[in-house]
Structure formats: structure tokens, C-alpha cells
Design an enzyme around this catalytic site. Structure first.
Site, PDB file in Angstrom:
ATOM      1  N   SER A  23       1.043  -1.247  -0.175  1.00  0.00           N
ATOM      2  CA  SER A  23       0.319  -0.541   0.117  1.00  0.00           C
ATOM      3  C   SER A  23       0.831   1.464  -0.227  1.00  0.00           C
ATOM      4  CB  SER A  23      -0.566   0.202   0.855  1.00  0.00           C
ATOM      5  OG  SER A  23      -1.327   1.387   1.854  1.00  0.00           O
ATOM      6  N   TYR A  68      -1.240  -0.733  10.596  1.00  0.00           N
ATOM      7  CA  TYR A  68      -1.749  -0.931   9.173  1.00  0.00           C
ATOM      8  C   TYR A  68      -0.616  -0.196   8.146  1.00  0.00           C
ATOM      9  CZ  TYR A  68      -3.771  -0.946   4.470  1.00  0.00           C
ATOM     10  OH  TYR A  68      -3.337  -1.374   3.381  1.00  0.00           O
TER      11      TYR A  68
HETATM   12  P1  NDP Z   1     -11.837  -5.416   0.498  1.00  0.00           P
HETATM   13  O1  NDP Z   1     -11.914  -5.140   2.585  1.00  0.00           O
HETATM   14  O2  NDP Z   1     -12.774  -5.532   0.057  1.00  0.00           O
HETATM   15  O3  NDP Z   1     -11.122  -7.239   0.918  1.00  0.00           O
HETATM   16  C1  NDP Z   1     -10.247  -7.823   1.563  1.00  0.00           C
HETATM   17  C2  NDP Z   1     -10.108  -9.643   1.226  1.00  0.00           C
HETATM   18  O4  NDP Z   1      -8.985  -9.395   2.518  1.00  0.00           O
HETATM   19  C3  NDP Z   1     -11.810  -9.296   1.266  1.00  0.00           C
HETATM   20  O5  NDP Z   1     -11.770 -11.512   1.022  1.00  0.00           O
HETATM   21  C4  NDP Z   1     -11.523 -10.801   2.944  1.00  0.00           C
HETATM   22  O6  NDP Z   1     -12.269 -11.998   3.115  1.00  0.00           O
HETATM   23  C5  NDP Z   1     -10.060 -10.665   3.176  1.00  0.00           C
HETATM   24  N1  NDP Z   1      -9.092 -10.947   4.734  1.00  0.00           N
HETATM   25  C6  NDP Z   1      -9.387 -10.398   4.977  1.00  0.00           C
HETATM   26  N2  NDP Z   1      -8.747 -10.856   6.506  1.00  0.00           N
HETATM   27  C7  NDP Z   1      -8.841 -12.034   5.960  1.00  0.00           C
HETATM   28  C8  NDP Z   1      -8.022 -13.632   6.703  1.00  0.00           C
HETATM   29  N3  NDP Z   1      -7.898 -13.084   8.231  1.00  0.00           N
HETATM   30  N4  NDP Z   1      -8.201 -14.610   6.368  1.00  0.00           N
HETATM   31  C9  NDP Z   1      -8.500 -14.666   5.297  1.00  0.00           C
HETATM   32  N5  NDP Z   1      -9.350 -13.762   3.988  1.00  0.00           N
HETATM   33  C10 NDP Z   1      -9.215 -12.292   4.725  1.00  0.00           C
HETATM   34  O7  NDP Z   1     -10.952  -4.446   1.249  1.00  0.00           O
HETATM   35  P2  NDP Z   1      -9.442  -4.400  -0.618  1.00  0.00           P
HETATM   36  O8  NDP Z   1     -10.160  -5.382  -1.634  1.00  0.00           O
HETATM   37  O9  NDP Z   1      -9.402  -2.688  -0.464  1.00  0.00           O
HETATM   38  O10 NDP Z   1      -8.085  -5.327  -0.085  1.00  0.00           O
HETATM   39  C11 NDP Z   1      -7.421  -6.313  -0.337  1.00  0.00           C
HETATM   40  C12 NDP Z   1      -5.986  -6.055  -0.061  1.00  0.00           C
HETATM   41  O11 NDP Z   1      -5.305  -4.526  -0.179  1.00  0.00           O
HETATM   42  C13 NDP Z   1      -6.059  -5.462   1.717  1.00  0.00           C
HETATM   43  O12 NDP Z   1      -4.723  -6.230   1.676  1.00  0.00           O
HETATM   44  C14 NDP Z   1      -5.711  -4.291   1.131  1.00  0.00           C
HETATM   45  O13 NDP Z   1      -4.703  -3.605   2.985  1.00  0.00           O
HETATM   46  C15 NDP Z   1      -4.489  -3.567   0.222  1.00  0.00           C
HETATM   47  N6  NDP Z   1      -5.154  -2.262   0.028  1.00  0.00           N
HETATM   48  C16 NDP Z   1      -6.354  -2.027  -0.270  1.00  0.00           C
HETATM   49  C17 NDP Z   1      -6.532  -0.075  -0.618  1.00  0.00           C
HETATM   50  C18 NDP Z   1      -7.548   0.373  -0.752  1.00  0.00           C
HETATM   51  O14 NDP Z   1      -7.541   1.543  -0.453  1.00  0.00           O
HETATM   52  N7  NDP Z   1      -9.047  -0.302  -0.684  1.00  0.00           N
HETATM   53  C19 NDP Z   1      -5.532   0.373  -0.644  1.00  0.00           C
HETATM   54  C20 NDP Z   1      -4.197  -0.524  -0.649  1.00  0.00           C
HETATM   55  C21 NDP Z   1      -4.035  -1.164  -0.709  1.00  0.00           C
HETATM   56  P3  NDP Z   1     -13.276 -12.607   4.305  1.00  0.00           P
HETATM   57  O15 NDP Z   1     -13.481 -11.515   4.697  1.00  0.00           O
HETATM   58  O16 NDP Z   1     -13.853 -13.366   3.305  1.00  0.00           O
HETATM   59  O17 NDP Z   1     -12.167 -13.745   4.784  1.00  0.00           O
HETATM   60  C1  8X3 Z   2      -4.855   2.151   1.803  1.00  0.00           C
HETATM   61  C2  8X3 Z   2      -4.300   2.842   1.301  1.00  0.00           C
HETATM   62  O1  8X3 Z   2      -4.683   5.245   1.864  1.00  0.00           O
HETATM   63  O2  8X3 Z   2      -5.950   4.533   3.128  1.00  0.00           O
HETATM   64  O3  8X3 Z   2      -3.953   1.132   1.692  1.00  0.00           O
HETATM   65  O4  8X3 Z   2      -3.993   3.604   4.020  1.00  0.00           O
HETATM   66  S1  8X3 Z   2      -4.329   3.974   2.282  1.00  0.00           S
END
Ligand code: NDP
Ligand code: 8X3
Length: 256
Positions: free
Chosen positions: A143, A156
Site C-alpha cells: 500500500s 497498518y
Molecule cells: P476488502 O475489505 O474489500 O477485501 C479484503 C479481502 O481480504 C476480503 O476478501 C476478506 O475476505 C479478506 N480477508 C481479510 N481478512 C482475512 C483473513 N484473516 N483470512 C482470509 N482472508 C481475509 O479490501 P480491499 O480489496 O480493498 O483490500 C485488499 C488488499 O489490498 C488488502 O491487503 C488491503 O490492505 C490492500 N489495499 C487496499 C487499499 C484500498 O484503499 N482499498 C489500498 C492499498 C492496499 P473474508 O472477510 O471473506 O475473509
Molecule cells: C489503503 C490505502 O491510503 O487508505 O492501503 O492507507 S490508505
């Protein structure tokens, strides 16, 4: 062998929402066999049903924090899904935006257990399969929060800095093996991420993206697909991407 079987097998963690869900759809649309995982089984079943007309789909409920479950899941992969060649380490979360002294220790532990330990669990379990392929790809979701500090990011952001450095270190170990590693570092993207971060508070979630155009999960899926489709001699080390309407601000100066 059919053309579909010749495409690399893709394993996506966190395929029940956001980036992981969009990535599963993207690879499926192009006929890649996919393994979809996450904790919410009903979503995995629905996704498997929706994508099966496009490609071969295997699903498994999996909490990445549980190293024994991750190992058992890997061992139990059906024969036609064992040769994983593309690993998208996507499962992850942020909890809270309070300053460090107001944050719950349990939230810190959950972020570390998921974003750091979980990602390491899955990577370690899949390395034998990835290593056995002539060419394979690991795409780790880091991220911008791992590259740049901001208030309330404490654990985070630190967990994502781990992901970025782990990715670079893996590259050193795998140089010459055909395993590629990418740290993908997105900025604000609309998904369930902020809903989880604000523990289901819809108003706070909507506020995050109001009046601006955030990245969409499909944008990230397109980038993941592009990284994976690069010719085998190209390794995208890291890729940072922000919405056009997001940028850095000034240093904070505290005046007395
Ligand atoms: P979402 O919350 O939409 O999706 C997160 C996914 O992670 C879900 O499918 C959830 O599935 C899964 N998950 C969470 N905890 C667990 C666990 N313990 N075991 C297995 N699966 C898990 O978030 P995003 O799609 O936005 O995020 C995906 C990735 O990208 C993350 O690593 C996030 O930190 C990163 N990211 C996101 C950004 C944003 O602004 N959205 C920006 C930069 C990075 P379930 O709950 O069914 O287990
Ligand atoms: C998620 C992006 O800017 O919310 O990883 O931290 S930010």
C-alpha cells in the site's frame, strides 16, 4: 491438453470482496484456472458458480492467519490445481484511524496477524509449488501506507512496509529461479476496505470517497493482470498507484 489447462493456475487470497473478487473475475474472463479463498464461504460458493462457465474454479474457506489451516489447504489442493504459478497475496485489512494512543491493541494484533503473518503463511506454504514451475509470479498487496506516513496509519502502514520489504527480499532469494515478485502499492481504492476499517460505519465509509474519484477494485485487478502477463524476463519490482485526485500534502509543523 486444452488451451485453458495450459494457462497458469492463479491462487487469490481474499477473493470474497474488493480487489480479490475483481481479480478473480479478471483472470476467469481470460480463462485462467483460479483458486479462490477467503473466510466467507457463501460468497466463495456464489463466485465459483458465477465463474465456472468461464474457467475451472476451486474454492476453499481459509483464514490466512491460521498457519496449520494454510498448510492443510495447500496439501489438500486437487491434483489439477496443485501447480500454482501465480499467487496474489491480497487478503488484508486496516482497523481504525485513531491515533496510536487511542488504538486498541487487539486491532493492532489483528492487522499484524493478517497482513504480515497471514501473507507469510500463504507464501511459505506455496513456495514449493511456485518453485516447481519454470516461471511463476507472486503479487503482494502492499500500500502507499507502507511507503508514506499519515496520522492513524501506525500499525497498518507498518504492516504494509513489511510486505514491500519482504517482496524485495524474496526477489534476492529467487533471482535466477524464474520466480517473480511484485509489491503492488495502491492508494485510495473503493472496496469494503474502509467499511472494515470503520467497523461497519456506513457514513464514515461514504465520507472517505465523497467528492473524489477513488481507484476501483477493477482498476487494481487490471494492474494485477498486467503484471502477471508481462513476459517471463520482466519483473515489476514495485508499482505505486494513486487516484489522480490523491497526492501528498505538506509536512506538519507544530507551533507553540
Ligand atoms: P476488502 O475489505 O474489500 O477485501 C479484503 C479481502 O481480504 C476480503 O476478501 C476478506 O475476505 C479478506 N480477508 C481479510 N481478512 C482475512 C483473513 N484473516 N483470512 C482470509 N482472508 C481475509 O479490501 P480491499 O480489496 O480493498 O483490500 C485488499 C488488499 O489490498 C488488502 O491487503 C488491503 O490492505 C490492500 N489495499 C487496499 C487499499 C484500498 O484503499 N482499498 C489500498 C492499498 C492496499 P473474508 O472477510 O471473506 O475473509
Ligand atoms: C489503503 C490505502 O491510503 O487508505 O492501503 O492507507 S490508505
Amino acid at each position: 491438453m486444452t488451451e485453458q489447462q495450459q494457462l497458469p493456475i492463479v491462487l487469490i487470497t481474499g477473493a470474497t470482496a474488493g480487489f480479490g473478487l475483481a481479480t478473480a473475475k479478471k483472470f476467469a474472463k481470460h480463462g485462467y484456472p483460479i483458486i479462490i479463498t477467503g473466510r466467507r464461504e457463501e460468497r466463495l460458493i456464489a463466485l465459483k458458480e458465477a465463474l465456472t462457465p468461464l474457467t475451472k474454479v476451486h474454492y476453499a474457506t481459509l483464514d490466512v492467519r491460521d498457519s496449520e489451516a494454510v498448510e492443510a489447504f495447500t496439501q489438500a489442493l486437487p491434483d489439477d490445481f496443485k501447480n500454482v504459478a501465480i499467487l496474489v497475496n491480497n487478503a488484508g485489512l486496516a482497523l481504525g484511524t485513531e491515533p496510536a494512543d487511542k488504538a486498541a491493541l487487539s486491532d493492532w494484533h489483528t492487522m499484524i496477524d493478517t497482513n504480515v503473518t497471514g501473507l507469510v503463511n500463504v507464501t511459505h506454504a506455496l513456495l514449493p509449488a511456485l518453485r516447481a514451475q519454470p516461471s511463476s509470479t507472486i503479487i503482494n498487496l502492499a500500500s502507499i501506507a507502507g511507503n508514506w506516513p499519515y496520522p492513524g496509519s501506525h500499525v497498518y502502514g507498518a504492516s504494509k512496509a513489511f510486505v514491500a520489504q519482504f517482496s524485495r527480499n524474496l526477489r534476492c532469494d529467487f533471482a535466477g529461479t524464474g520466480i517473480r515478485v511484485t509489491s503492488l502499492e495502491p492508494g485510495m481504492a473503493e472496496s469494503e476496505f474502509s467499511l472494515v476499517r470503520f467497523k461497519g460505519d456506513e457514513d464514515k465509509y461514504k465520507q472517505v470517497y465523497s467528492g473524489m474519484t477513488a481507484l476501483q477494485s477493477e482498476d487494481i485487478a487490471d494492474i494485477i493482470f498486467w503484471i502477471a502477463e508481462q513476459p517471463a524476463h520482466i519483473n515489476i519490482n514495485s508499482l505505486e498507484v494513486m487516484p489522480t485526485s490523491q497526492a501528498w500534502d505538506n509536512f506538519k509543523v507544530v507551533r507553540k
